[in-house]
Design a protein around this motif. Structure first.
Motif, PDB file in Angstrom:
ATOM      1  N   ARG A 354      11.587  65.671  43.889  1.00 14.00           N
ATOM      2  CA  ARG A 354      11.857  64.403  43.890  1.00 14.00           C
ATOM      3  C   ARG A 354      11.289  63.478  42.956  1.00 14.00           C
ATOM      4  N   PRO A 355      10.434  63.336  42.433  1.00 13.12           N
ATOM      5  CA  PRO A 355       9.536  62.525  40.993  1.00 13.12           C
ATOM      6  C   PRO A 355      10.810  63.288  40.063  1.00 13.12           C
ATOM      7  N   ARG A 356      11.076  63.761  39.584  1.00 10.99           N
ATOM      8  CA  ARG A 356      11.515  64.586  38.049  1.00 10.99           C
ATOM      9  C   ARG A 356      12.827  63.613  38.228  1.00 10.99           C
ATOM     10  N   VAL A 357      13.538  63.572  39.709  1.00 13.33           N
ATOM     11  CA  VAL A 357      14.908  62.669  39.591  1.00 13.33           C
ATOM     12  C   VAL A 357      14.450  61.367  39.507  1.00 13.33           C
ATOM     13  N   LEU A 358      13.356  61.401  39.922  1.00 11.61           N
ATOM     14  CA  LEU A 358      13.337  59.333  39.951  1.00 11.61           C
ATOM     15  C   LEU A 358      12.962  59.104  38.294  1.00 11.61           C
ATOM     16  N   ALA A 359      12.799  59.843  37.292  1.00  7.54           N
ATOM     17  CA  ALA A 359      11.983  60.058  36.353  1.00  7.54           C
ATOM     18  C   ALA A 359      13.243  59.748  35.557  1.00  7.54           C
ATOM     19  N   LEU A 360      14.173  60.615  35.827  1.00  4.73           N
ATOM     20  CA  LEU A 360      15.456  60.755  34.567  1.00  4.73           C
ATOM     21  C   LEU A 360      16.451  60.013  35.393  1.00  4.73           C
ATOM     22  N   SER A 361      15.876  59.093  37.045  1.00  2.04           N
ATOM     23  CA  SER A 361      17.498  58.210  36.827  1.00  2.04           C
ATOM     24  C   SER A 361      17.504  56.732  36.817  1.00  2.04           C
ATOM     25  N   LEU A 649      11.208  40.029  36.267  1.00  4.58           N
ATOM     26  CA  LEU A 649       9.613  41.025  35.644  1.00  4.58           C
ATOM     27  C   LEU A 649       9.982  42.529  36.029  1.00  4.58           C
ATOM     28  N   PRO A 650      10.448  43.148  34.363  1.00  6.04           N
ATOM     29  CA  PRO A 650      10.567  44.731  35.171  1.00  6.04           C
ATOM     30  C   PRO A 650       8.782  44.720  35.672  1.00  6.04           C
ATOM     31  N   PHE A 651       9.455  45.919  36.875  1.00  5.09           N
ATOM     32  CA  PHE A 651       8.201  46.823  36.927  1.00  5.09           C
ATOM     33  C   PHE A 651       7.860  47.608  35.185  1.00  5.09           C
ATOM     34  N   VAL A 652       6.466  47.616  35.795  1.00  2.52           N
ATOM     35  CA  VAL A 652       5.827  48.215  34.484  1.00  2.52           C
ATOM     36  C   VAL A 652       4.862  49.537  35.530  1.00  2.52           C
ATOM     37  N   ALA A 653       5.638  50.647  34.987  1.00  2.00           N
ATOM     38  CA  ALA A 653       4.997  51.546  35.596  1.00  2.00           C
ATOM     39  C   ALA A 653       4.063  52.431  35.329  1.00  2.00           C
ATOM     40  N   ALA A 654       3.209  52.400  33.833  1.00  2.24           N
ATOM     41  CA  ALA A 654       2.663  53.540  33.614  1.00  2.24           C
ATOM     42  C   ALA A 654       1.444  53.606  34.434  1.00  2.24           C
ATOM     43  N   GLU A 655       1.356  52.835  35.182  1.00  2.00           N
ATOM     44  CA  GLU A 655      -0.726  52.760  35.582  1.00  2.00           C
ATOM     45  C   GLU A 655       0.046  52.037  36.924  1.00  2.00           C
ATOM     46  N   ALA A 656       0.854  52.221  37.647  1.00  4.18           N
ATOM     47  CA  ALA A 656       0.834  51.524  38.991  1.00  4.18           C
ATOM     48  C   ALA A 656       1.312  53.379  40.240  1.00  4.18           C
ATOM     49  N   PRO A 657       0.299  53.043  41.481  1.00  6.71           N
ATOM     50  CA  PRO A 657      -0.097  53.908  42.184  1.00  6.71           C
ATOM     51  C   PRO A 657       1.786  54.376  42.676  1.00  6.71           C
ATOM     52  N   ILE A 658       2.366  53.890  43.225  1.00  2.00           N
ATOM     53  CA  ILE A 658       4.010  54.503  43.495  1.00  2.00           C
ATOM     54  C   ILE A 658       4.808  55.436  42.347  1.00  2.00           C
ATOM     55  N   ALA A 659       4.088  54.998  41.606  1.00  2.00           N
ATOM     56  CA  ALA A 659       5.091  55.779  39.858  1.00  2.00           C
ATOM     57  C   ALA A 659       4.496  56.793  39.574  1.00  2.00           C
ATOM     58  N   LEU A 660       2.927  56.496  40.453  1.00  2.00           N
ATOM     59  CA  LEU A 660       1.837  57.725  39.394  1.00  2.00           C
ATOM     60  C   LEU A 660       2.517  58.693  40.527  1.00  2.00           C
ATOM     61  N   LYS A 661       2.893  58.590  41.700  1.00  2.00           N
ATOM     62  CA  LYS A 661       2.673  59.476  42.985  1.00  2.00           C
ATOM     63  C   LYS A 661       4.312  60.075  42.455  1.00  2.00           C
ATOM     64  N   GLY A 662       4.949  59.427  41.595  1.00  2.00           N
ATOM     65  CA  GLY A 662       6.162  59.581  41.606  1.00  2.00           C
ATOM     66  C   GLY A 662       7.314  59.607  42.509  1.00  2.00           C
ATOM     67  N   GLN A 663       7.316  58.373  43.237  1.00  2.00           N
ATOM     68  CA  GLN A 663       7.442  57.683  44.178  1.00  2.00           C
ATOM     69  C   GLN A 663       8.857  56.810  43.597  1.00  2.00           C
ATOM     70  N   ALA A 664       8.526  56.257  42.198  1.00  2.00           N
ATOM     71  CA  ALA A 664       9.337  54.949  42.172  1.00  2.00           C
ATOM     72  C   ALA A 664       9.640  55.647  40.666  1.00  2.00           C
ATOM     73  N   ARG A 665      11.158  54.868  40.017  1.00  2.00           N
ATOM     74  CA  ARG A 665      11.637  54.888  38.890  1.00  2.00           C
ATOM     75  C   ARG A 665      10.847  54.554  38.427  1.00  2.00           C
ATOM     76  N   LEU A 666      10.916  54.610  36.787  1.00  2.00           N
ATOM     77  CA  LEU A 666       9.807  54.572  35.877  1.00  2.00           C
ATOM     78  C   LEU A 666      10.114  53.095  34.962  1.00  2.00           C
ATOM     79  N   GLY A 667      10.262  52.029  36.324  1.00  2.00           N
ATOM     80  CA  GLY A 667      10.831  50.361  35.381  1.00  2.00           C
ATOM     81  C   GLY A 667      11.778  50.887  35.280  1.00  2.00           C
ATOM     82  N   PRO A 668      13.091  49.625  34.950  1.00  2.00           N
ATOM     83  CA  PRO A 668      14.122  49.839  34.534  1.00  2.00           C
ATOM     84  C   PRO A 668      14.677  49.821  33.205  1.00  2.00           C
ATOM     85  N   THR A 669      15.933  50.776  32.955  1.00  2.00           N
ATOM     86  CA  THR A 669      16.277  50.815  31.708  1.00  2.00           C
ATOM     87  C   THR A 669      16.593  49.200  30.683  1.00  2.00           C
TER      88      THR A 669
END
Length: 809
Positions: A354-361, A649-669
């Motif tokens: 799932r983390p990879r799917v979220l990172a790609l979507s 406010l576009p979500f900045v994922a670089a250091e966000a815990p939920i993104a580092l855990k692979g539980q969120a997308r990497l911000g909006p496109t």
């Protein structure tokens, strides 16, 4: 569907009428897009225990030819796909060849495997781990145990039903000698995949001797299984192609009109439940008419490998496929191997994948348009920039009436706003152009900004929001930076320095410090107003307001009035994130609820405190949530008129815990981020006049784009912005007036220095801002009390969370 309806449908001869109805259903469900998956095709083995009358993929063992691709060969193919920008690794293979061919069994034994499916699982896992490609598997018949094992290493699977006509397996039929093509067995596998929650692909093969009625029977069987389990991503309508050296080499092929008829009937049967696909490489020029028949997907297309099942039919180039799709009013859009509705529901994808799917979507569940990410110093996506540069774009038929109503100031509905967020290609440009026209009519061509200092007075916080890399404490010592807590004297010093540098506002927010009470917030306001009477104090999120009122035992309206009297001028509309509890329950489950946030803002507006409104988007949310957020803001604004602006406010994922855990997308496109500004303008018109773009999140060039897509404000110069920096943003901590005005001049627009409430700044403030000396270096004294491990005593000092308190009451 009754037998009589089936009969009427099978005898339907009005092909244009069928196609028109099918296309209307498709358009209502999927809009102006037609999807495809960019894949690499890995033919693990060409051996199979079945012998179908039309198949050239399968052949018996050949002297000097390995029974299976080796692991190195598999990875070589996968890496070629990775280099070419593919997201999917499609594994295709024959069905259980080890049960028929001794060389297959021997090869598996030599590699340490018992079955072909064991080897498939190992190769899918290796490809995923070493390339990040998402495996899609076509393994043939499977048991529940097979599905459970393969589900852990793939995001989707498939098996073609082909037909439910068992007679085609009799002597002389295309499936004679193919035990795995027995319809009941294939239906059992498809049903078992549904029970195992595997996103699944199936379909029918037309022109192999079945009747139209039998095609309908097969499609209805698939529909029944999907209704039972909800697992079918798509149904493929594939036309038979005669191939040399097969039993059916001279069999007649179905006409293109027969394919169009079957596609249209499939769409009528499935409606908007799932995607209908037809492979473009099996058709002659003019294959775009399949869009008129109701397809919404072209299937997998590979820039690297051939169609091993139909090697004589090369894939169309993606550029040609895009042109052909555009002829029929569709924007070619890339999807993943797993379809959007399964991306959004974690029950369908193994946690390891799932983390990879979220990172790609992206937010809609399709593949991200490009690698752009908010907050990072990156070039803007060329295709998006080129799309937005088109002059005077005409919107599509489904979009035009929505834009017309929005520009007239009529209220849009949830579905309208969701449709706007789906805009791609020319429609993307049309939405931004409509928003910019409304901006020009509403507030003119001036671009405003404020000279502001941000003072984030503490990063100690007893909340654990999944997106926040700023807060620190005993339970978050591993995050960036050390815990600190500014004194009131230091806050006042920074405010005074900001005044000397031309600021009209201090924006003060911080973590929810367990030792703070509402009196602390009151003391800060008193101190700043006493030292700098002319400074506007813009401070305290609704969460801080709740915390302050609760610690003093006062009502929210009473505490807000006290803050106002102490010197508070307005509230930041932060802590909103996305105003939908479906999102908040994942992102910030213990924070104020949607209703609590709105109630606090309603109370603030009623005591005379205006506020901004924000949306922090691009994590676990979807366009439907964005629509609900905007509608809730609009409804409150119509009631109180208290919002000064919307700040996306576009979500900045670089250091966000939920993104580092692979539980969120990497911000909006980038497209999604620009659309949020444009749609914010349209959805809130005429009730909210100002749309602000964040140069910290969007970057300088991105902010310029937003200022041409409905935004009219650049926010503040900031001076020491730190929350976004903590999240990993790279765009700096201050943008001084000369840089602001240079950016605005590049657009041919006029700069206007404003106050917090959008009045004109005084000339002495403007002069001081342009003559400002550099900021004095700041030092943060580590709050050592909060760096050790948490104790039970510490936990007892923490207040109940807002939702807990509300429940208790």
């Amino acid at each position: 569907m009754s037998p009589e309806v089936e009969r009427i449908l099978a005898e339907a001869a009005d092909l244009p009428g069928l196609m028109k109805k099918a296309a209307a259903i498709r358009d209502a469900a999927f809009g102006e897009r037609v999807t495809f998956s960019k894949k690499v095709f890995i033919a693990l083995t060409h051996l199979c225990r079945d012998t179908c009358g039309y198949c050239t993929f399968v052949h018996p063992p050949r002297r000097g030819e390995a029974a299976y691709l080796t692991p190195d060969q598999v990875l070589e193919i996968a890496r070629a796909g990775q280099t070419a920008g593919c997201a999917e690794a499609l594994f295709t293979l024959g069905d259980k060849p080890e049960l028929k061919w001794k060389p297959a069994a021997q090869a598996l034994e030599a590699m340490g495997h018992t079955t072909t499916l064991d080897y498939l699982a190992a190769m899918a896992e290796r490809v995923f781990k070493e390339t990040g490609l998402l495996p899609h598997l076509n393994p043939g018949l499977m048991t529940a145990a097979d599905l459970a094992r393969l589900r852990r290493v793939s995001v989707s699977m498939g098996i073609m039903l082909e037909t439910t006509a068992a007679r085609l397996g009799e002597r002389g039929g295309p499936h004679y000698g193919a035990p795995d093509k027995e319809p009941a067995a294939r239906l059992a596998t498809i049903g078992a995949a549904g029970k195992a929650k595997v996103p699944f692909t199936s379909g029918i093969l037309i022109g192999i001797g079945e009747t139209r009625a039998e095609r309908i029977e097969a499609l209805l069987a698939l529909r029944d299984l999907h209704r039972a389990h909800g697992h079918l991503q798509e149904v493929i309508i594939q036309n038979f192609r005669a191939k040399p050296d097969t039993r059916m080499a001279k069999a007649p092929e179905p006409s293109f009109e027969e394919l169009l008829w079957t596609v249209a009937v499939a769409r009528l049967i499935f409606g908007d439940m799932l995607s209908v696909q037809a492979p473009p490489n099996l058709q002659e020029p003019g294959y775009g008419r399949l869009i008129e028949a109701g397809i919404d997907d072209w299937g997998g297309v590979s820039p690297v490998t051939p169609d091993h099942v139909n090697p004589e039919r090369p894939w169309p180039a993606l550029e040609a496929l895009a042109v052909e799709s555009a002829k029929y009013g569709k924007v070619l859009t890339e999807r993943l191997a797993v379809y959007p509705r399964y991306v959004h529901d974690k029950a369908w994808i193994d946690p390891a994948l799932r983390p990879r799917v979220l990172a790609l979507s992206g937010a809609g569940g399709l593949r991200r348009d490009n690698d752009w990410r908010p907050g990072l110093v990156m070039a803007l996506p060329k295709d998006d920039v080129a799309t937005l540069a088109q002059p005077a774009v005409r919107p599509s038929a489904s979009l035009a009436p929505i834009l017309d109503r929005a520009t007239r100031g009529e209220d849009l509905g949830e579905d309208d706003i969701e449709r706007l967020f789906a805009a791609r290609g020319p429609d993307f440009a049309a939405v931004t152009q409509a928003a910019d026209a409304v901006r020009r009519e509403t507030v003119g061509d001036a671009v405003s900004y404020a000279v502001v200092r941000n003072i984030n007075y503490t990063n100690i916080c007893y909340f654990r929001c999944g997106f926040c890399a700023f807060s620190k404490g005993k339970l978050a010592a591993n995050l960036r930076g050390s815990p600190y807590d500014l004194t009131v004297q230091e806050i006042v010093r920074r405010a005074a320095e900001a005044w000397d540098r031309g600021a009209t506002e201090v924006c003060m927010q911080g973590g929810i410090h367990p030792d703070y009470t509402g009196q602390h917030y009151l003391d800060v306001c008193h101190a700043v107003r006493e030292r700098i009477p002319g400074m506007h104090v813009h401070a305290f999120s609704p969460l801080e307001v709740w915390h302050g009122a609760t610690t003093l035992g006062r009502s929210i309206p009473d505490f807000l009035a006290a803050l106002r009297d102490a010197g508070l001028g307005s509230l930041p509309g932060t802590a909103a994130e996305v105003l939908d509890d479906e999102v908040r329950d994942v992102l910030c489950p213990d924070k104020v609820s949607t209703d609590q946030w709105l109630e606090i803002m309603r109370a603030a507006h009623k005591v005379g405190l205006r506020s901004t409104a924000t949306i922090m988007f691009g994590h676990v949310d979807r366009p439907i949530h964005w629509a609900r957020h905007l509608l809730r803001l609009r409804n409150l604004q119509k009631e109180t008129g208290g919002f000064t602006e919307l700040v996306p406010l576009p979500f900045v994922a670089a250091e966000a815990p939920i993104a580092l855990k692979g539980q969120a997308r990497l911000g909006p496109t980038f497209r999604e981020a620009v659309l949020m500004h444009a749609i914010g303008r349209l959805a809130l018109h005429p009730h909210v006049r100002n749309i602000q773009t964040s140069w910290v999140k969007m970057g300088i060039e991105g902010a310029k784009i937003c200022l041409q897509a409905g935004a009219n404000d650049l926010g503040g110069t900031l001076m020491n912005e730190s929350i976004t920096r903590a999240a990993g943003a790279e765009h700096g901590e201050e943008l001084p007036p000369e840089a602001m005005e240079r950016l605005i001049a590049d657009l041919g627009r006029t700069a206007r220095v404003r106050t917090t409430l959008y009045g004109d700044a005084d000339t002495d403030r403007i002069a001081a801002a342009h003559a400002a000396a550099p900021l004095a270096p700041v030092t943060l004294e580590v709050a050592t009390r909060w760096t050790g491990p948490a104790t039970e005593g510490d936990k007892r000092r923490v207040l109940p969370k807002p939702r807990q308190a509300a429940t208790a009451r």
